[in-house]
Design a protein around this motif. Structure first.
Motif, PDB file in Angstrom:
ATOM      1  N   HIS A  69       0.833  -1.203   0.000  1.00  0.00           N
ATOM      2  CA  HIS A  69       0.000   0.000   0.000  1.00  0.00           C
ATOM      3  C   HIS A  69       0.869   1.255   0.000  1.00  0.00           C
ATOM      4  CE1 HIS A  69      -3.209   2.788   1.040  1.00  0.00           C
ATOM      5  NE2 HIS A  69      -2.486   3.183   2.077  1.00  0.00           N
ATOM      6  N   TRP A  70       1.870   1.293   0.875  1.00  0.00           N
ATOM      7  CA  TRP A  70       2.753   2.463   0.935  1.00  0.00           C
ATOM      8  C   TRP A  70       3.532   2.640  -0.361  1.00  0.00           C
ATOM      9  CZ3 TRP A  70       4.781   1.137   6.476  1.00  0.00           C
ATOM     10  CH2 TRP A  70       3.857   1.601   7.416  1.00  0.00           C
ATOM     11  N   ARG A  71       3.963   1.521  -0.958  1.00  0.00           N
ATOM     12  CA  ARG A  71       4.689   1.607  -2.224  1.00  0.00           C
ATOM     13  C   ARG A  71       3.778   2.177  -3.316  1.00  0.00           C
ATOM     14  NH1 ARG A  71       6.782  -3.653  -3.327  1.00  0.00           N
ATOM     15  NH2 ARG A  71       4.694  -4.148  -4.005  1.00  0.00           N
ATOM     16  N   ARG A  72       2.526   1.712  -3.346  1.00  0.00           N
ATOM     17  CA  ARG A  72       1.580   2.251  -4.337  1.00  0.00           C
ATOM     18  C   ARG A  72       1.368   3.743  -4.132  1.00  0.00           C
ATOM     19  NH1 ARG A  72      -0.941  -2.533  -3.375  1.00  0.00           N
ATOM     20  NH2 ARG A  72      -2.394  -1.620  -1.907  1.00  0.00           N
ATOM     21  N   GLU A  73       1.216   4.156  -2.872  1.00  0.00           N
ATOM     22  CA  GLU A  73       1.046   5.584  -2.597  1.00  0.00           C
ATOM     23  C   GLU A  73       2.260   6.388  -3.035  1.00  0.00           C
ATOM     24  OE1 GLU A  73       0.103   6.087   1.550  1.00  0.00           O
ATOM     25  OE2 GLU A  73      -2.051   6.053   1.125  1.00  0.00           O
ATOM     26  N   GLU A  74       3.455   5.879  -2.779  1.00  0.00           N
ATOM     27  CA  GLU A  74       4.683   6.568  -3.169  1.00  0.00           C
ATOM     28  C   GLU A  74       4.801   6.654  -4.688  1.00  0.00           C
ATOM     29  OE1 GLU A  74       7.945   8.797  -3.067  1.00  0.00           O
ATOM     30  OE2 GLU A  74       6.722   8.274  -1.330  1.00  0.00           O
ATOM     31  N   LEU A  75       4.491   5.552  -5.372  1.00  0.00           N
ATOM     32  CA  LEU A  75       4.500   5.572  -6.837  1.00  0.00           C
ATOM     33  C   LEU A  75       3.505   6.587  -7.374  1.00  0.00           C
ATOM     34  CD1 LEU A  75       4.690   1.806  -7.812  1.00  0.00           C
ATOM     35  CD2 LEU A  75       6.306   3.585  -8.460  1.00  0.00           C
ATOM     36  N   GLN A  76       2.318   6.579  -6.796  1.00  0.00           N
ATOM     37  CA  GLN A  76       1.289   7.511  -7.254  1.00  0.00           C
ATOM     38  C   GLN A  76       1.725   8.951  -7.017  1.00  0.00           C
ATOM     39  OE1 GLN A  76      -2.604   6.927  -5.553  1.00  0.00           O
ATOM     40  NE2 GLN A  76      -3.572   7.981  -7.255  1.00  0.00           N
ATOM     41  N   ARG A  77       2.297   9.211  -5.853  1.00  0.00           N
ATOM     42  CA  ARG A  77       2.767  10.566  -5.539  1.00  0.00           C
ATOM     43  C   ARG A  77       3.850  11.003  -6.531  1.00  0.00           C
ATOM     44  NH1 ARG A  77       2.134   9.855  -0.354  1.00  0.00           N
ATOM     45  NH2 ARG A  77       4.069   8.715  -0.072  1.00  0.00           N
ATOM     46  N   ALA A  78       4.820  10.125  -6.796  1.00  0.00           N
ATOM     47  CA  ALA A  78       5.900  10.449  -7.729  1.00  0.00           C
ATOM     48  C   ALA A  78       5.363  10.661  -9.140  1.00  0.00           C
ATOM     49  CB  ALA A  78       6.952   9.342  -7.713  1.00  0.00           C
TER      50      ALA A  78
END
Length: 168
Positions: A69-78
């Motif tokens: 979940h955190w990785r998806r959020e970070e990818l989305q943010r980037a």
């Protein structure tokens, strides 16, 4: 009886797991969602009676879901940050944004099992187009190590994509 085992497993550990997740996430609603997702994943893939240490097992599964979940959020943010720098006329449609984000998530999941240096070497070669010599300089390793890292990453991706077919 399987239904009783499932009911007991859920009853015995759900409250604990939800509390554990809430302490890490700081949000009761997300903790409840992740607890449900954890139990669903465990029930779909495991024989509940074969789990020796249920809380350790649940914690491991839940931690993986949270990290994803955190990785998806970070990818989305980037991804959204990179889009913000584009002129409006060049910005992709909302549908194209979702497709790219989904692709980025799939790539991240594929590379997730690699050691950090292997992943770095692979990404430097594939995404930045650096030569093995340039990668070796940047990582502070030999060119031979870079060759090994890139080969390992390619083999890892191959096994994820064709593993079942390759073994047949």
């Amino acid at each position: 009886m399987p239904g009783d085992t499932l009911h007991n497993f859920y009853s015995d550990h759900h409250g604990w797991l939800k509390s554990w997740l809430r302490a890490r996430l700081g949000n009761a609603a997300d903790a409840a969602d992740f607890a449900q997702d954890t139990f669903l994943r465990v029930m779909q893939r495991c024989d509940l009676g074969a789990i020796d240490t249920p809380r350790a097992f649940l914690r491991t599964v839940a931690r993986g879901l949270v990290i994803d979940h955190w990785r998806r959020e970070e990818l989305q943010r980037a991804w959204l940050e990179s889009l913000a720098h584009l002129p409006e006329a060049e910005a992709p449609s909302p549908e194209a944004r979702e497709v790219v984000l989904e692709l980025l998530e799939r790539i991240a999941r594929m590379l997730d099992g690699l050691k950090p240096r292997v992943r770095s070497a692979f990404l430097l070669a594939q995404c930045e187009g650096l030569t093995h010599v340039q990668i070796a300089e940047r990582l502070g390793v030999s060119v031979r190590s870079v060759e090994r890292y890139v080969a390992e990453a390619l083999y890892h991706c191959y096994l994820l994509r064709y593993g079942d077919e390759a073994e047949a």
